[in-house]
Design a protein around this motif. Structure first.
Motif, mmCIF file in Angstrom:
data_model
loop_
_atom_site.group_PDB
_atom_site.id
_atom_site.type_symbol
_atom_site.label_atom_id
_atom_site.label_comp_id
_atom_site.label_asym_id
_atom_site.label_seq_id
_atom_site.Cartn_x
_atom_site.Cartn_y
_atom_site.Cartn_z
ATOM 1 N N ARG A 284 9.721 96.549 67.786
ATOM 2 C CA ARG A 284 9.033 95.454 67.128
ATOM 3 C C ARG A 284 8.409 95.922 65.804
ATOM 4 O O ARG A 284 8.098 97.112 65.659
ATOM 5 C CB ARG A 284 7.933 94.904 68.031
ATOM 6 C CG ARG A 284 8.404 94.479 69.416
ATOM 7 C CD ARG A 284 7.203 94.284 70.320
ATOM 8 N NE ARG A 284 6.457 95.528 70.472
ATOM 9 C CZ ARG A 284 5.255 95.623 71.048
ATOM 10 N NH1 ARG A 284 4.660 94.539 71.521
ATOM 11 N NH2 ARG A 284 4.648 96.791 71.142
ATOM 12 N N PRO A 285 8.168 95.012 64.874
ATOM 13 C CA PRO A 285 7.474 95.406 63.635
ATOM 14 C C PRO A 285 6.135 96.074 63.904
ATOM 15 O O PRO A 285 5.779 97.040 63.221
ATOM 16 C CB PRO A 285 7.311 94.069 62.902
ATOM 17 C CG PRO A 285 8.461 93.244 63.370
ATOM 18 C CD PRO A 285 8.651 93.614 64.815
ATOM 19 N N GLY B 209 4.886 103.985 58.294
ATOM 20 C CA GLY B 209 5.555 102.697 58.408
ATOM 21 C C GLY B 209 6.742 102.644 59.331
ATOM 22 O O GLY B 209 7.497 101.664 59.309
ATOM 23 N N ARG B 210 6.926 103.674 60.153
ATOM 24 C CA ARG B 210 8.054 103.657 61.083
ATOM 25 C C ARG B 210 7.776 104.543 62.281
ATOM 26 O O ARG B 210 6.994 105.489 62.209
ATOM 27 C CB ARG B 210 9.339 104.127 60.400
ATOM 28 C CG ARG B 210 9.312 105.585 59.960
ATOM 29 C CD ARG B 210 10.675 106.056 59.471
ATOM 30 N NE ARG B 210 10.656 107.431 58.990
ATOM 31 C CZ ARG B 210 10.793 108.506 59.773
ATOM 32 N NH1 ARG B 210 10.956 108.365 61.078
ATOM 33 N NH2 ARG B 210 10.772 109.731 59.249
ATOM 34 N N GLU C 77 15.794 98.296 70.409
ATOM 35 C CA GLU C 77 15.213 97.594 69.268
ATOM 36 C C GLU C 77 13.694 97.607 69.378
ATOM 37 O O GLU C 77 13.129 97.307 70.437
ATOM 38 C CB GLU C 77 15.727 96.162 69.209
ATOM 39 C CG GLU C 77 15.250 95.397 67.990
ATOM 40 C CD GLU C 77 15.870 94.023 67.877
ATOM 41 O OE1 GLU C 77 15.453 93.261 66.988
ATOM 42 O OE2 GLU C 77 16.775 93.713 68.684
ATOM 43 N N ASP D 289 5.316 97.976 66.287
ATOM 44 C CA ASP D 289 5.519 99.366 66.700
ATOM 45 C C ASP D 289 5.564 100.284 65.489
ATOM 46 O O ASP D 289 4.972 101.375 65.496
ATOM 47 C CB ASP D 289 6.821 99.503 67.497
ATOM 48 C CG ASP D 289 6.807 98.688 68.780
ATOM 49 O OD1 ASP D 289 5.719 98.550 69.378
ATOM 50 O OD2 ASP D 289 7.870 98.198 69.174
ATOM 51 N N HIS D 290 6.254 99.864 64.461
ATOM 52 C CA HIS D 290 6.346 100.659 63.238
ATOM 53 C C HIS D 290 5.031 100.645 62.462
ATOM 54 O O HIS D 290 4.640 101.656 61.873
ATOM 55 C CB HIS D 290 7.476 100.127 62.364
ATOM 56 C CG HIS D 290 8.833 100.231 63.000
ATOM 57 N ND1 HIS D 290 9.456 101.434 63.209
ATOM 58 C CD2 HIS D 290 9.663 99.272 63.481
ATOM 59 C CE1 HIS D 290 10.637 101.226 63.786
ATOM 60 N NE2 HIS D 290 10.778 99.925 63.962
ATOM 61 N N GLN D 291 4.352 99.512 62.491
ATOM 62 C CA GLN D 291 3.129 99.361 61.700
ATOM 63 C C GLN D 291 1.985 100.242 62.203
ATOM 64 O O GLN D 291 1.026 100.473 61.466
ATOM 65 C CB GLN D 291 2.701 97.895 61.693
ATOM 66 C CG GLN D 291 3.648 96.993 60.913
ATOM 67 C CD GLN D 291 3.463 95.519 61.224
ATOM 68 O OE1 GLN D 291 2.544 95.133 61.963
ATOM 69 N NE2 GLN D 291 4.344 94.690 60.684
#
Length: 247
Positions: free
Chosen positions: A194-195, A204-205, A192, A197-199
């Motif tokens: 974290r947000p 966006g990912r 999993e 990481d994508h940001q």
């Protein structure tokens, strides 16, 4: 499809990016000899390839840092499939150890696996690729251009692959195209994230192995990418183009 009935060698194919590249090439009609030191992983790949793919998927247990194994892999592909249209040098390792603690043996092991394998496959596979007007793909990394601490051996090899790609492209021209792909952050663990990481990525990912597999299939395609050689394609979701400042 233009990859139909083309034959490819994919190293490091038992897991991660290599596994997905092998499956992508199979899905586009290609035939694959998958090489890895992980016999159980190769067996799982064979099962995952599906019953209809078994005649088009062959496995070879070997070490890409051993010249005898590389030469045997080339012979096996020729004997089993009759020709070789592409070689994907994907196998790689990292030893994240401070330079003062990294042994010379460990330094050389990373160089041999990550960098020397591409030389060995060019040395032994080049003549086969010339026969088919084929292609090589070297898997570099965005760490060829940026680094974290204690990754000297890994970064050096990935930078070396950037240079080796254009050097081999010149030496093997006009018969063989040679390119590299430089993945950024690719999630091969499935953990999993974290947000934040994508940001960090403009798209966006965080990336997935399929992102690299699609790029690999394109660069190996003599019709779609027939005018592309000596290049390194960065596939990183724009991460290396985003300036990040601490607040």
């Amino acid at each position: 499809m233009s990859l139909t009935d083309k034959t490819f060698i994919v190293t490091g194919a038992a897991s991660g990016i290599g596994r997905v590249v092998a499956l992508q090439l199979l899905s586009e009609g290609g035939k694959v000899l998958a090489m890895d030191t992980d016999r159980a992983g190769l067996d799982a790949l064979s099962r995952g390839g599906g019953t209809t793919d078994r005649e088009r998927l062959h496995t070879f247990v070997g070490d890409v840092a051993e010249e005898d194994d590389v030469a045997a892999c080339i012979r096996r592909a020729g004997d089993h499939f009759g020709s070789i249209d592409g070689i994907v040098c994907n196998a790689g390792i990292m030893k994240r150890i401070p330079a003062q603690d990294l042994s010379y043996e460990d330094w050389h092991r990373v160089l041999d696996v990550n960098l020397s394998q591409s030389f060995l496959f060019a040395r032994h596979g080049g003549p086969k690729l010339r026969e088919t007007k084929g292609a090589m793909l070297l898997v570099s990394s965005t760490r060829a251009f940026m680094s974290e601490a204690d990754t000297e051996s890994y970064s050096a090899t990935k930078g070396g692959l950037f240079a080796l790609a254009h050097s081999l492209a010149v030496s093997l021209s006009p018969d063989v195209r040679v390119n590299a792909v430089a993945p950024g952050w690719i999630d091969v663990s499935g953990d999993e994230l974290r947000p934040v990481d994508h940001q960090q990525h403009l798209v966006g990912r965080v990336g997935v192995p399929e992102d690299i597999a699609h790029a690999a299939a394109f660069l190996l395609d003599g019709e779609k990418a027939g005018f592309v050689t000596g290049q390194t394609l960065v596939v990183d979701g724009g991460m290396t183009r985003k300036m990040i400042y601490a607040e």
